[in-house]
Design an enzyme around this catalytic site. Structure first.
Site, PDB file in Angstrom:
ATOM      1  CB  ALA A 133      -0.915   0.006   1.229  1.00  0.00           C
ATOM      2  CG  MET A 134       2.197   5.312  -1.845  1.00  0.00           C
ATOM      3  SD  MET A 134       3.702   5.375  -0.826  1.00  0.00           S
ATOM      4  CE  MET A 134       3.774   7.143  -0.488  1.00  0.00           C
TER       5      MET A 134
ATOM      6  CD  GLU B 264       0.063   2.282   3.863  1.00  0.00           C
ATOM      7  OE1 GLU B 264       0.555   3.392   3.555  1.00  0.00           O
ATOM      8  OE2 GLU B 264       0.757   1.257   4.000  1.00  0.00           O
TER       9      GLU B 264
ATOM     10  CG  HIS C 251       2.688   6.539   6.728  1.00  0.00           C
ATOM     11  ND1 HIS C 251       3.905   6.855   7.268  1.00  0.00           N
ATOM     12  CD2 HIS C 251       2.812   5.261   6.266  1.00  0.00           C
ATOM     13  CE1 HIS C 251       4.732   5.830   7.135  1.00  0.00           C
ATOM     14  NE2 HIS C 251       4.100   4.856   6.529  1.00  0.00           N
TER      15      HIS C 251
END
Length: 942
Positions: free
Chosen positions: A328-329, A364, A367
């Site tokens: 994932a990003m 994620e 972040h």
């Protein structure tokens, strides 16, 4: 056909741009040095991989138009234009901006860009412009200097390829109702935004992004901000839709996200935040996004409370992509995922899929604050960003699913995992000097187990020794202080130190003093407790001796020790400040034992005198529950790794597994299986294999019978980790040859083959059943599995089948499967690495996989796609069982043969493979006979 050919139909000035791009570097350097009248010639700035600090970006206005149909040459392209507004921080007549694999449309000034200034301010003209390929710059030499403090604009128009290389702005494909669909999507992290539009592509070069996407009518466009205007229009006689998005927060270029797709979504409102889950229409209709939607709101709320900062964006989009390199990003406001990590089907997904979805969403979303709102200045401190998100992902998932006890799993999934890498002489510190990480492949190497898992482990240790309350207080202060800015790691230590002082926490040094030893030197200590004398000592733990290693701290650490005696009462936290100290409280008498590093909150291994080891092993056999759950796993893991380092005999480590016949908990069992995997890798091609299989079968049979009696094999237990241990029981029982198990899995798989539309195998057990049946079967079972994989509609089911197909013992099938990894129509590029490494883990496939990588390395590394293979994982995976002089020689020759081509992000992994192979050879020489005798004796006594 290359991009130069692709751009020619786009602009009549293409030929001019190519000529300009190929201007003699010698001429340009001469012109540069001539401007330095009276100054000694210096290296031109465009030869450096770091941007100069003369310019500071403020705002980008970018329009992109991806073509979702190929051009006459079969290429998928995108066109675009960009205006970046920047401030001149220091006088300069040079503009350097990152650009990679873009072809520029040359305007009337016959240069690659146009410089202007707002409010009628004078802007110097462009004297020369060219593309500097080696450092990935667009370079513009100006006729006069830019004025300090003045704002300027650079306009460019360009064409790029919407390739399927999983990097920058790229193409993903999938089938829906038999129709091929194209998704234009992006992966800018860490250095691929420059492949999409010219930009100052460094994390400290933050700016605001104004994005417009032009796309086919009927498709949806997404970016970081909410859509503000969606208009149908006609451009160049093509009917299109123009979607404009709200400006982003000020952020780094690597966080930009762009998607054009024919997806649908689920949505919910959480306070002021719109939450949307995007996926293929069929996946949304079948409810595969429901679980992710149900998690996102509570996890966002948890982090808002944890950080004490409101989520700063108007929406939180999460999208599942068919082709995606990473798991994932964390793009700010539009998080991208592999389908397997976001989508969950209660009917066909496993318990592991569910946990993966929860923990990755938590990672994620963590972040959004730590990494996005506050960003590290440079990639040399990636660990703080990724390690922090890895640590708090367990906290977020625990908030969403409190019954799972998921926080305990960090010990297995991160700490034990990274110990194996960090015990090598080729490991590296968490933080490196900034000037040592400059090339794109060096940046890519930072995203490894050290950064993620060791980072998580040392931050968990820090939170434990400060207390979570103090840790979070310092963290919140740090985030509020540096919001929208960039930091270095010491900034966090300073804010934690303030919280320590405010709360009166007593430490043996400052937070920075303590953490420097864990961050700035590689590796970790083994703490030895001698209960006969009370002497406690520390030493750098290495699997193989490496006498020439140096460290600014002489490989000594400030070590917090939580410990207990057999009375069951945990003692006060004790600090080990020197290489050797005496703690008379740790002396024992009679049957009393000492256990150190309770719940493995410290990032170190523990060794004891032989008498204490014997008492702990005796306690495991007599009443294992007297030892805390996590420490039962720790004793096994420490003993096995101490044995690999020749600190204790291998037979001593094996003794810690004997009690497992009475163990029903997952964490100790998984620790043992993880460690026995090394024995299988080293010994499954030797005469030790048979007796080892007999022993492991005798060990697992009670566990298999336990689950057979309590839940059977059509149902699963209630407990989260019990579900995992049921899978362990089935998988190990079958792989060690327990006939009842093999008959069960063969029968279940045959029932599915007889009625392919009705799979009665429970999702949790499918991988274990599939693998066992494929291994025991022949071509018919494999071909059936392959057909099911090709038509699987759920990514997690496809992933299980892909993994199970590597279990076959048929070398012809394995060779065919390997060939598929270079055919994207057969196996997606994102899955190629895992298929090859899984085949290498099959004792029948090891030589095949290694030969395949050797034969195809140049093609894989240079042609197949920059974002397609995880080169480090590939090298590590195909060499993990290397244990002979012949294999070591092959590895040395491989390194020599391809030294010119290079290994990219696999450079470090290759050096680690060489070191690991040498250690394996030595281990086999020293241990094989003793281990064979031990397994043989155990088999005789059972």
């Amino acid at each position: 056909m290359g991009l130069v050919d692709a751009c020619c139909p786009v602009s009549k000035w293409c030929a001019i741009s190519v000529v300009l791009a190929m201007l003699s570097v010698t001429t340009i350097v001469t012109l540069w040095t001539l401007t330095l009248t009276g100054i000694e010639a210096r290296t031109p700035p465009w030869t450096s991989h770091r941007l100069p600090t003369t310019l500071k970006p403020l705002k980008y206005t970018v329009t992109l138009w991806p073509r979702l149909n190929p051009d006459p040459n079969g290429l998928y392209l995108f066109t675009g234009n960009s205006t970046v507004e920047f401030e001149c921080v220091e006088e300069t007549d040079l503009i350097l901006i990152h650009s990679n694999r873009l072809n520029y449309t040359v305007p009337e000034n016959r240069h690659l860009g146009v410089v202007s200034a707002p409010d009628g301010v004078f802007a110097p003209g462009v004297r020369l412009s060219w593309l500097e390929g080696s450092t990935q710059y667009l370079v513009l030499q100006l006729y006069s200097k830019l004025v300090k403090g003045q704002r300027y604009r650079l306009y460019t128009a360009f064409t790029g390829e919407l390739a399927d290389d999983l990097a920058g702005f790229y193409r993903s494909e999938y089938l829906e109702d038999g129709v091929k669909k194209i998704v234009a999507t992006s992966q800018m992290h860490p250095t691929h935004a420059r492949k999409t539009f010219p930009c100052f592509d460094e994390p400290a070069m933050k700016a605001v992004f104004h994005i417009t996407l032009i796309h086919p009518r009927g498709t949806t466009a997404l970016s970081n901000g909410l859509e503000t205007n969606v208009t149908d229009t006609r451009i160049s006689e093509v009917d299109v839709t123009r979607t404009t998005f709200e400006p982003t927060e000020i952020m780094s270029s690597y966080l930009l996200a762009l998607v054009v797709c024919d997806y649908s979504n689920l949505s919910a409102q959480q306070g002021d935040t719109l939450i949307r889950i995007w996926a293929r229409r069929s996946a949304i209709e079948e409810g595969h996004g429901d679980y992710a939607l149900s998690l996102t709101g509570p996890i966002l709320d948890f982090f808002q409370e944890y950080y004490n900062i409101t989520y700063p964006l108007s929406k939180s989009d999460q999208i599942a992509l068919p082709d995606f390199y990473f798991g994932a990003m964390e793009n700010w406001g539009l998080v991208t995922y592999r389908e397997t990590n976001l989508l969950y089907d209660p009917l066909t997904s496993s318990n592991r899929n569910r946990e993966t979805t929860a923990t990755i969403i938590a990672h994620e979303l963590a972040h959004m604050w730590f990494g996005n709102l506050v960003t590290l200045k440079w990639w040399n401190e990636v660990w703080l960003n990724e390690g922090f998100a890895s640590y708090v992902s367990y906290l977020g998932a625990d908030k969403a699913e409190p019954s799972w006890r998921v926080k305990d799993l960090i010990v297995l999934d991160d700490i034990h995992r990274v110990f194996a890498v960090d015990a090598l002489a080729s490991s590296h510190p968490l933080s490196s000097p900034e000037d040592s990480i400059v090339l794109p492949h060096q940046i890519g190497e930072q995203f490894d187990a050290i950064s993620y898992s060791k980072g998580a482990a040392v931050l968990r240790m820090l939170s434990d020794l400060l207390s979570e309350k103090v840790f979070v207080q310092g963290l919140s202060s740090y985030l509020n202080c540096f919001a929208h800015g960039n930091t270095v790691g010491t900034d966090l230590w300073e804010h934690l130190q303030k919280a320590v002082k405010l709360n009166g926490v007593v430490l043996p040094g400052t937070v920075q003093d303590i953490m420097n030893r864990w961050v700035l030197q590689m590796g970790f200590p083994v703490v030895t407790v001698d209960t006969t004398t009370g002497i406690v000592s520390q030493e750098h733990f290495l699997l193989s001796p490496a006498p020439n290693l140096t460290s600014p701290y002489n490989y000594e650490w400030l070590i917090p020790i939580r410990w207990m005696k057999s009375s069951g009462l945990q003692k006060d936290l004790r600090w080990l400040m020197n290489s050797t100290e005496v703690n008379m409280d740790m002396k024992t008498a009679g049957d009393e034992w000492v256990l150190a590093n309770i719940d493995v909150t410290g990032y170190y291994r523990v060794h004891y005198d032989r008498g204490n080891w014997d008492k702990l092993i005796g306690q495991l056999k007599a009443d294992h529950q007297a030892i805390p759950l996590i420490n039962r796993a720790q004793l096994v893991d420490d003993a096995f790794n101490l044995a690999r380092a020749a600190i204790v005999p291998s037979t001593h480590a094996l003794q810690t597994t004997v009690y497992l016949s009475a163990e029903r908990e997952y964490i100790p069992w998984q620790s043992a299986l993880d460690n026995m995997q090394y024995y299988y890798l080293m010994l499954d091609r030797t005469d030790v294999y048979g007796p080892m299989q007999d022993y492991m079968r005798s060990l697992v049979t009670p566990l298999y019978l336990h689950f057979n009696a309590t839940s059977g094999w059509t149902n699963v237990p209630e407990g989260h980790t019990d579900k995992y241990n049921q899978v362990n029981a089935l998988s190990l029982a079958c792989s060690t040859g327990l006939k009842e198990c093999q008959n069960l899995t063969t029968s279940l798989f045959r029932q599915w083959m007889d009625n392919a539309t009705h799979n009665t195998i429970h999702p949790n057990l499918r991988l274990a059943v599939y693998c066992s049946a494929v291994a025991a079967g022949g071509a018919a079972e494999w071909e059936f599995g392959w057909e099911q994989f090709k038509y699987a509609t759920l990514a997690s089911d496809a992933s299980r089948l892909l993994s199970a197909l590597t279990c076959t013992m048929n070398k012809t099938l394995l060779e065919r499967f390997l060939s598929y990894t270079l055919q994207p129509a057969m196996i997606r590029k994102q899955d190629a690495t895992s298929v090859i490494t899984s085949i290498a883990s099959n004792r029948e496939g090891q030589d095949l996989a290694w030969g395949f990588v050797r034969d195809n390395w140049n093609y894989i590394h240079t042609q197949y796609g920059v974002g397609s293979f995880n080169f480090a994982a590939l090298i590590s995976g195909v060499t993990t069982r290397f244990s002979t002089a012949e294999e070591l020689q092959q590895l040395v020759e491989f390194k020599q043969k391809h030294s010119a081509t290079g290994f990219g992000s696999a450079e470090l992994a290759l050096n680690q493979a060489l070191e690991r192979t040498q250690a394996n050879i030595l281990w086999l020489q020293q241990n094989k006979q003793d281990v064979l005798q031990w397994f043989t004796n155990q088999t005789l006594t059972h």
